[in-house]
Design a protein around this motif. Sequence first.
Motif, PDB file in Angstrom:
ATOM      1  N   THR A 110      86.358  -6.468 -85.819  1.00  0.00           N
ATOM      2  CA  THR A 110      87.202  -7.444 -85.120  1.00  0.00           C
ATOM      3  C   THR A 110      86.614  -7.762 -83.742  1.00  0.00           C
ATOM      4  OG1 THR A 110      88.579  -5.773 -84.036  1.00  0.00           O
ATOM      5  CG2 THR A 110      89.261  -6.503 -86.258  1.00  0.00           C
ATOM      6  N   LYS A 111      87.064  -8.876 -83.172  1.00  0.00           N
ATOM      7  CA  LYS A 111      86.660  -9.238 -81.808  1.00  0.00           C
ATOM      8  C   LYS A 111      87.077  -8.140 -80.837  1.00  0.00           C
ATOM      9  CE  LYS A 111      88.652 -13.335 -81.940  1.00  0.00           C
ATOM     10  NZ  LYS A 111      89.105 -14.691 -81.576  1.00  0.00           N
ATOM     11  N   LYS A 112      88.280  -7.600 -81.046  1.00  0.00           N
ATOM     12  CA  LYS A 112      88.797  -6.551 -80.176  1.00  0.00           C
ATOM     13  C   LYS A 112      87.889  -5.312 -80.201  1.00  0.00           C
ATOM     14  CE  LYS A 112      93.070  -3.994 -79.259  1.00  0.00           C
ATOM     15  NZ  LYS A 112      94.463  -3.795 -79.638  1.00  0.00           N
ATOM     16  N   GLN A 113      87.403  -4.942 -81.383  1.00  0.00           N
ATOM     17  CA  GLN A 113      86.512  -3.788 -81.499  1.00  0.00           C
ATOM     18  C   GLN A 113      85.166  -4.053 -80.820  1.00  0.00           C
ATOM     19  OE1 GLN A 113      86.917  -3.650 -85.818  1.00  0.00           O
ATOM     20  NE2 GLN A 113      87.788  -1.575 -85.685  1.00  0.00           N
ATOM     21  N   VAL A 114      84.616  -5.243 -81.014  1.00  0.00           N
ATOM     22  CA  VAL A 114      83.348  -5.603 -80.349  1.00  0.00           C
ATOM     23  C   VAL A 114      83.533  -5.547 -78.839  1.00  0.00           C
ATOM     24  CG1 VAL A 114      81.736  -7.512 -79.885  1.00  0.00           C
ATOM     25  CG2 VAL A 114      82.412  -6.985 -82.241  1.00  0.00           C
TER      26      VAL A 114
ATOM     27  N   ALA B  55      85.810  -3.861 -77.039  1.00  0.00           N
ATOM     28  CA  ALA B  55      86.014  -2.489 -76.554  1.00  0.00           C
ATOM     29  C   ALA B  55      84.704  -1.716 -76.508  1.00  0.00           C
ATOM     30  CB  ALA B  55      87.030  -1.765 -77.442  1.00  0.00           C
ATOM     31  N   ARG B  56      83.913  -1.817 -77.553  1.00  0.00           N
ATOM     32  CA  ARG B  56      82.631  -1.102 -77.589  1.00  0.00           C
ATOM     33  C   ARG B  56      81.690  -1.631 -76.518  1.00  0.00           C
ATOM     34  NH1 ARG B  56      81.272  -0.606 -84.058  1.00  0.00           N
ATOM     35  NH2 ARG B  56      83.291   0.226 -84.657  1.00  0.00           N
ATOM     36  N   SER B  57      81.648  -2.948 -76.375  1.00  0.00           N
ATOM     37  CA  SER B  57      80.771  -3.553 -75.372  1.00  0.00           C
ATOM     38  C   SER B  57      81.165  -3.109 -73.969  1.00  0.00           C
ATOM     39  CB  SER B  57      80.812  -5.077 -75.473  1.00  0.00           C
ATOM     40  OG  SER B  57      80.307  -5.508 -76.721  1.00  0.00           O
TER      41      SER B  57
END
Length: 179
Positions: free
Chosen positions: A122-126, A128-130
């Motif tokens: 998800t965009k949210k996961q990308v 957060a990781r970034s």
Amino acid sequence: MPLTAKDKNGESISILDYESPKQAIEVDGLTCAHCDEDLFIRSPSEKLDHFCHYPDSDCPSSGEGLKHLLGKNQIANMLLDQYDGEIEIEVECPVSDRIADVLATYKGGQRVAHELQLASITKKQVHARSLDYLKQGVDVCWWFGPKVSTKVREFTVTTYGGAVGVSVEVSHANSLHGT
């Protein structure tokens, strides 16, 4: 299925540094560099040798598939061929629980985490990781496989300046050092 481990002395080792890992690496005391669980060596025919957790493992790296392992190796090889710096696979970042698939450290000190994402995300996961990497002063470069949605790709390009599309095919394995 990690490519790195700790030996019985706690020293980090990469399976890619060995032509015949099962013969060269002492398995007694071999542990995961990320969770400290015991590991063994798997050498599937015609595929990349790798360290392996036992079936009851809770380590997140134990669920990585062969395509992900090969993709990390291919990214590292490409970076070694094109850039002057230190290229490491599966590097734990000190501030967060993130493990960079490939970490490039260039002569000027700039660090770039190269994240290979073959499954949907998800965009949210990308995001957060970034942010975890950026908070540590580490830039991030995303390598997306075909299962990552167009919306996530567009978000990553707009928010972080770019993303790379990749396709990882399993045929035969080349190690990090080209052997």
